[in-house]
Design a protein around this motif. Structure first.
Motif, mmCIF file in Angstrom:
data_model
loop_
_atom_site.group_PDB
_atom_site.id
_atom_site.type_symbol
_atom_site.label_atom_id
_atom_site.label_comp_id
_atom_site.label_asym_id
_atom_site.label_seq_id
_atom_site.Cartn_x
_atom_site.Cartn_y
_atom_site.Cartn_z
ATOM 1 N N LEU A 28 -8.331 8.947 -4.268
ATOM 2 C CA LEU A 28 -9.278 9.648 -3.343
ATOM 3 C C LEU A 28 -8.455 10.786 -2.603
ATOM 4 C CD1 LEU A 28 -11.959 7.344 -2.170
ATOM 5 C CD2 LEU A 28 -12.324 9.178 -3.756
ATOM 6 N N LEU A 29 -7.200 10.282 -2.137
ATOM 7 C CA LEU A 29 -6.559 11.190 -1.207
ATOM 8 C C LEU A 29 -5.834 12.229 -2.126
ATOM 9 C CD1 LEU A 29 -4.787 8.683 1.340
ATOM 10 C CD2 LEU A 29 -6.436 10.422 1.759
ATOM 11 N N TYR A 30 -5.376 11.768 -3.494
ATOM 12 C CA TYR A 30 -4.859 12.738 -4.290
ATOM 13 C C TYR A 30 -6.079 13.799 -4.780
ATOM 14 C CZ TYR A 30 -0.766 9.785 -4.396
ATOM 15 O OH TYR A 30 0.453 9.156 -3.859
ATOM 16 N N VAL A 31 -7.049 13.318 -5.040
ATOM 17 C CA VAL A 31 -8.198 14.119 -5.545
ATOM 18 C C VAL A 31 -8.439 15.334 -4.974
ATOM 19 C CG1 VAL A 31 -10.700 14.307 -5.769
ATOM 20 C CG2 VAL A 31 -9.489 12.455 -7.040
ATOM 21 N N PHE A 32 -8.403 14.773 -3.275
ATOM 22 C CA PHE A 32 -8.614 16.056 -2.371
ATOM 23 C C PHE A 32 -7.285 16.897 -2.312
ATOM 24 C CE2 PHE A 32 -11.548 12.989 -0.434
ATOM 25 C CZ PHE A 32 -12.616 13.385 -0.652
ATOM 26 N N LYS A 33 -6.423 16.647 -2.786
ATOM 27 C CA LYS A 33 -5.044 17.409 -2.865
ATOM 28 C C LYS A 33 -5.015 18.109 -4.062
ATOM 29 C CE LYS A 33 -2.461 15.304 0.644
ATOM 30 N NZ LYS A 33 -0.895 14.801 0.975
ATOM 31 N N GLY A 34 -5.741 17.875 -5.116
ATOM 32 C CA GLY A 34 -5.881 18.355 -6.392
ATOM 33 C C GLY A 34 -4.730 17.715 -7.475
ATOM 34 N N LEU A 35 -4.227 16.547 -6.957
ATOM 35 C CA LEU A 35 -2.811 16.171 -7.863
ATOM 36 C C LEU A 35 -3.580 15.051 -8.793
ATOM 37 C CD1 LEU A 35 -0.756 15.516 -4.607
ATOM 38 C CD2 LEU A 35 -0.747 17.172 -6.457
ATOM 39 N N TYR A 36 -4.420 15.361 -10.064
ATOM 40 C CA TYR A 36 -4.855 14.574 -11.136
ATOM 41 C C TYR A 36 -4.968 15.233 -12.086
ATOM 42 C CZ TYR A 36 -9.117 16.721 -9.789
ATOM 43 O OH TYR A 36 -10.177 17.772 -9.417
ATOM 44 N N VAL A 91 -6.623 -0.432 -2.949
ATOM 45 C CA VAL A 91 -5.502 0.454 -2.605
ATOM 46 C C VAL A 91 -5.369 1.677 -3.366
ATOM 47 C CG1 VAL A 91 -2.982 0.568 -2.396
ATOM 48 C CG2 VAL A 91 -4.453 -1.471 -1.397
ATOM 49 N N SER A 92 -5.495 1.303 -4.767
ATOM 50 C CA SER A 92 -5.473 2.438 -5.900
ATOM 51 C C SER A 92 -6.692 3.451 -5.731
ATOM 52 C CB SER A 92 -5.515 1.952 -7.214
ATOM 53 O OG SER A 92 -4.260 1.129 -7.430
ATOM 54 N N ALA A 93 -7.899 2.886 -5.459
ATOM 55 C CA ALA A 93 -9.002 3.719 -5.594
ATOM 56 C C ALA A 93 -8.822 4.667 -4.044
ATOM 57 C CB ALA A 93 -10.277 3.072 -5.252
ATOM 58 N N PHE A 94 -8.434 4.105 -3.021
ATOM 59 C CA PHE A 94 -8.329 4.865 -1.708
ATOM 60 C C PHE A 94 -7.199 5.957 -2.091
ATOM 61 C CE2 PHE A 94 -6.355 5.674 2.502
ATOM 62 C CZ PHE A 94 -7.560 6.116 3.036
ATOM 63 N N SER A 95 -6.111 5.643 -2.603
ATOM 64 C CA SER A 95 -4.982 6.583 -2.768
ATOM 65 C C SER A 95 -5.515 7.585 -3.878
ATOM 66 C CB SER A 95 -3.828 5.731 -3.541
ATOM 67 O OG SER A 95 -3.206 4.900 -2.548
ATOM 68 N N GLY A 118 0.837 -1.088 -0.041
ATOM 69 C CA GLY A 118 -0.011 -0.111 0.154
ATOM 70 C C GLY A 118 0.914 1.183 -0.055
ATOM 71 N N ALA A 119 1.846 1.170 0.677
ATOM 72 C CA ALA A 119 2.687 2.401 0.755
ATOM 73 C C ALA A 119 3.326 2.673 -0.538
ATOM 74 C CB ALA A 119 3.808 2.202 1.947
ATOM 75 N N ALA A 120 4.120 1.487 -1.237
ATOM 76 C CA ALA A 120 4.589 1.855 -2.387
ATOM 77 C C ALA A 120 3.704 2.161 -3.341
ATOM 78 C CB ALA A 120 5.183 0.211 -2.884
ATOM 79 N N ASN A 121 2.592 1.649 -3.388
ATOM 80 C CA ASN A 121 1.276 1.987 -4.569
ATOM 81 C C ASN A 121 0.891 3.512 -4.221
ATOM 82 O OD1 ASN A 121 -0.020 0.866 -6.549
ATOM 83 N ND2 ASN A 121 -1.869 1.465 -5.639
#
Length: 122
Positions: free
Chosen positions: A64-72, A58-62, A19-22
């Motif tokens: 979502l975290l990136y979406v909230f940071k605007g990194l997409y 794991v990818s879906a959760f990651s 999870g951390a690597a992904n």
């Protein structure tokens, strides 16, 4: 400690590393998951198939975290999703037919190629 407890503890540790690597690298957790899953007792083919299974949430959760940071960048979503879907379908069919003795070496060559690519393709 029971054998089941030890096996599950190893799987939790492996899952944490994957999870951390992904999340950190935006993918690649599966390349780490396969050898780690094999060390927890799965066969090579089971490890490959299970890596795909565990990487999805794991990818879906990651994501979502990136979406909230605007990194997409949604502009690549459709064409990439089409390619990944076709490749995933073909790869899953091939894994079912490929002799086990070829799965590990092919996987190792792909890992080596990816590593060399990351080092020199800048």
């Amino acid at each position: 400690m029971t054998q089941t407890f030890k096996k599950n503890a190893r799987r939790i540790l492996c899952g944490t590393l994957v999870g951390a690597a992904n999340s950190l690298f935006g993918g690649g957790g599966g390349m780490l998951a396969v050898p780690l899953l094999e060390r927890t007792g799965l066969t090579q083919k089971q490890a490959h198939a299970t890596a795909i299974l565990v990487i999805l949430p794991v990818s879906a959760f990651s994501f979502l975290l990136y979406v909230f940071k605007g990194l997409y960048d949604f502009s690549v979503l459709i064409p990439t999703a089409i390619g990944v879907s076709v490749g995933g379908f073909l790869g899953a069919r091939l894994l079912g037919k490929l002799p086990v003795k070829y799965v590990g070496p092919i996987f190792a060559v792909l890992q080596l190629f990816a590593g060399v690519w990351m080092l020199f393709a800048r």
